[in-house]
Design a protein around this motif. Structure first.
Motif, PDB file in Angstrom:
ATOM      1  N   ILE A   7       0.853  -1.193   0.000  1.00  0.00           N
ATOM      2  CA  ILE A   7       0.000   0.000   0.000  1.00  0.00           C
ATOM      3  C   ILE A   7       0.883   1.235   0.000  1.00  0.00           C
ATOM      4  CG2 ILE A   7      -1.883   1.221   1.134  1.00  0.00           C
ATOM      5  CD1 ILE A   7      -2.608  -1.340   2.588  1.00  0.00           C
ATOM      6  N   ALA A  10       0.556   4.877   2.638  1.00  0.00           N
ATOM      7  CA  ALA A  10      -0.117   4.202   3.753  1.00  0.00           C
ATOM      8  C   ALA A  10       0.114   4.868   5.096  1.00  0.00           C
ATOM      9  CB  ALA A  10       0.319   2.735   3.821  1.00  0.00           C
ATOM     10  N   CYS A  15      -5.425   5.485   3.867  1.00  0.00           N
ATOM     11  CA  CYS A  15      -4.770   4.213   3.543  1.00  0.00           C
ATOM     12  C   CYS A  15      -4.265   3.482   4.767  1.00  0.00           C
ATOM     13  CB  CYS A  15      -3.647   4.443   2.543  1.00  0.00           C
ATOM     14  SG  CYS A  15      -4.275   4.742   0.877  1.00  0.00           S
ATOM     15  N   SER A  16      -3.971   4.189   5.846  1.00  0.00           N
ATOM     16  CA  SER A  16      -3.611   3.491   7.084  1.00  0.00           C
ATOM     17  C   SER A  16      -4.807   2.721   7.630  1.00  0.00           C
ATOM     18  CB  SER A  16      -3.092   4.482   8.130  1.00  0.00           C
ATOM     19  OG  SER A  16      -4.098   5.400   8.528  1.00  0.00           O
ATOM     20  N   LEU A  18      -7.159   1.377   5.743  1.00  0.00           N
ATOM     21  CA  LEU A  18      -7.270   0.197   4.900  1.00  0.00           C
ATOM     22  C   LEU A  18      -6.210  -0.829   5.269  1.00  0.00           C
ATOM     23  CD1 LEU A  18      -7.928   1.818   1.398  1.00  0.00           C
ATOM     24  CD2 LEU A  18      -9.586   1.038   3.111  1.00  0.00           C
ATOM     25  N   ALA A  19      -4.999  -0.369   5.566  1.00  0.00           N
ATOM     26  CA  ALA A  19      -3.920  -1.280   5.943  1.00  0.00           C
ATOM     27  C   ALA A  19      -4.289  -2.074   7.192  1.00  0.00           C
ATOM     28  CB  ALA A  19      -2.628  -0.488   6.186  1.00  0.00           C
ATOM     29  N   ASP A  33       5.467   4.678   2.439  1.00  0.00           N
ATOM     30  CA  ASP A  33       5.189   6.110   2.503  1.00  0.00           C
ATOM     31  C   ASP A  33       6.477   6.866   2.214  1.00  0.00           C
ATOM     32  OD1 ASP A  33       2.668   7.800   3.662  1.00  0.00           O
ATOM     33  OD2 ASP A  33       4.535   8.889   3.970  1.00  0.00           O
ATOM     34  N   ILE A  84      -2.201  -1.540  -3.642  1.00  0.00           N
ATOM     35  CA  ILE A  84      -3.134  -0.427  -3.484  1.00  0.00           C
ATOM     36  C   ILE A  84      -2.349   0.860  -3.687  1.00  0.00           C
ATOM     37  CG2 ILE A  84      -4.709   0.800  -1.935  1.00  0.00           C
ATOM     38  CD1 ILE A  84      -5.325  -1.847  -0.581  1.00  0.00           C
ATOM     39  N   GLY A  86      -2.246   4.236  -3.152  1.00  0.00           N
ATOM     40  CA  GLY A  86      -2.932   5.222  -2.325  1.00  0.00           C
ATOM     41  C   GLY A  86      -2.283   6.579  -2.255  1.00  0.00           C
ATOM     42  N   ILE A 157      -6.684   4.632  -6.395  1.00  0.00           N
ATOM     43  CA  ILE A 157      -7.536   5.605  -5.710  1.00  0.00           C
ATOM     44  C   ILE A 157      -7.793   6.774  -6.655  1.00  0.00           C
ATOM     45  CG2 ILE A 157      -7.885   7.029  -3.687  1.00  0.00           C
ATOM     46  CD1 ILE A 157      -7.644   4.066  -3.052  1.00  0.00           C
ATOM     47  N   THR A 247     -13.224  -1.847  -0.423  1.00  0.00           N
ATOM     48  CA  THR A 247     -11.844  -2.304  -0.608  1.00  0.00           C
ATOM     49  C   THR A 247     -11.747  -3.816  -0.425  1.00  0.00           C
ATOM     50  OG1 THR A 247     -10.917  -0.197   0.125  1.00  0.00           O
ATOM     51  CG2 THR A 247      -9.485  -2.125   0.268  1.00  0.00           C
TER      52      THR A 247
END
Length: 275
Positions: A7, A10, A15-16, A18-19, A33, A84, A86, A157, A247
């Motif tokens: 990701i 993230a 996105c964090s 989703l992680a 990141d 992902i 993001g 995204i 997701t």
């Protein structure tokens, strides 16, 4: 079945979230990141719950940086099964001061005031590259891991801006439209090697990037923030958790015949004409 999920972006709010949700299902998460510290905070939080995650510094606009991250991910987690994309965002240099141009604006000498004619080309390039090239390059690096494996997919995204552009942010709107188009292109291109490609199109979610644009220091809504709520049938901003179910659906093998779709998650914003 546990998968290795990479990701980008993230370390951010959306996105964090989703992680963490994907980690709870037993997947191994590579938290990427630009700022390693931000990625490590998320990875530590995931590990504190007994799930597996590792942080990696990666610049989505630098192929060498992504290749280095890929090598490290292979050593710690294995090859990528799901990507992902993001990372993204807007920048003031690609933003006009007002939603509409009036002739009198051409004579406005207020410091920082920008019409369309004042937009900085470098700012526009930055926004476009961050969102589009920042989706293309990680896909080039990590999708190669997926060829020849089952159950692999990419989730981009996009934004509801890709359907109807918002005022003041032409660079961001154009870049997200490119992400949606690229999602469809990739879905076709990768269809013979079993890689599905889809995208989320979030509506309005309060993040660190847009908080000052949508809310005042006391937490009340700005004029633009109120306009958004008035145009959103559900009458609220999205919460990061609102992205989780879609997701999970798009990343799950039960959606094995779903590819090339861009799903709005916007509380009805894109469906409402205003009357």
């Amino acid at each position: 079945m546990s998968k290795v999920i990479v990701i980008t972006g993230a370390g951010g709010v959306l996105c964090s979230t989703l992680a963490k949700a994907l980690a709870k299902l037993g997947h191994k998460i590579a938290v990427l990141d630009l700022k390693f510290e931000a990625a490590e905070i998320v990875a530590k939080d995931i590990r504190s719950s007994g799930d597996e995650a590792h942080a990696f510094e990666a610049n989505v606009l630098d192929k060498a940086s992504l290749e280095k991250a890929r090598t490290e991910i292979h050593k710690k987690l294995g090859s990528c099964d799901i990507l992902i994309n993001g990372a993204g965002g807007n920048h003031p240099l690609g933003t006009t001061s007002k939603p509409f141009l009036f002739e009198s604006d051409l004579k406005d000498t207020t410091e920082g005031f920008k019409t369309f004619f004042d937009l900085d080309p470098e700012g526009i390039k930055f926004v476009f590259n961050l969102n589009f090239i920042g989706t293309l390059l990680p896909t080039q690096i990590f999708a190669e891991d997926m060829v020849g494996k089952d159950g692999c997919s990419i989730l981009n995204i996009s934004s509801m801006n890709a359907f109807t552009p918002l005022t003041k942010i032409p660079a961001y709107s154009g870049a997200k439209a490119a992400v949606s188009n690229f999602t469809q292109w990739l879905a076709v291109h990768f269809s013979k090697v079993g890689i599905r490609v889809n995208a989320l199109a979030p509506g309005f979610f309060l993040t660190d990037q847009n908080r000052t644009l949508l809310t005042n220091s006391d937490g009340s809504l700005t004029q633009r923030g109120q306009q958004i709520i008035d145009q959103t049938p559900m009458g609220r901003y999205g919460e990061p958790e609102d992205l989780i179910s879609t997701t999970l659906f798009l990343c799950d093998e039960n959606s094995s015949f779903v590819t090339g779709v861009v799903i709005p998650i916007d509380g009805g914003f894109s469906a409402y004409s205003g009357v």
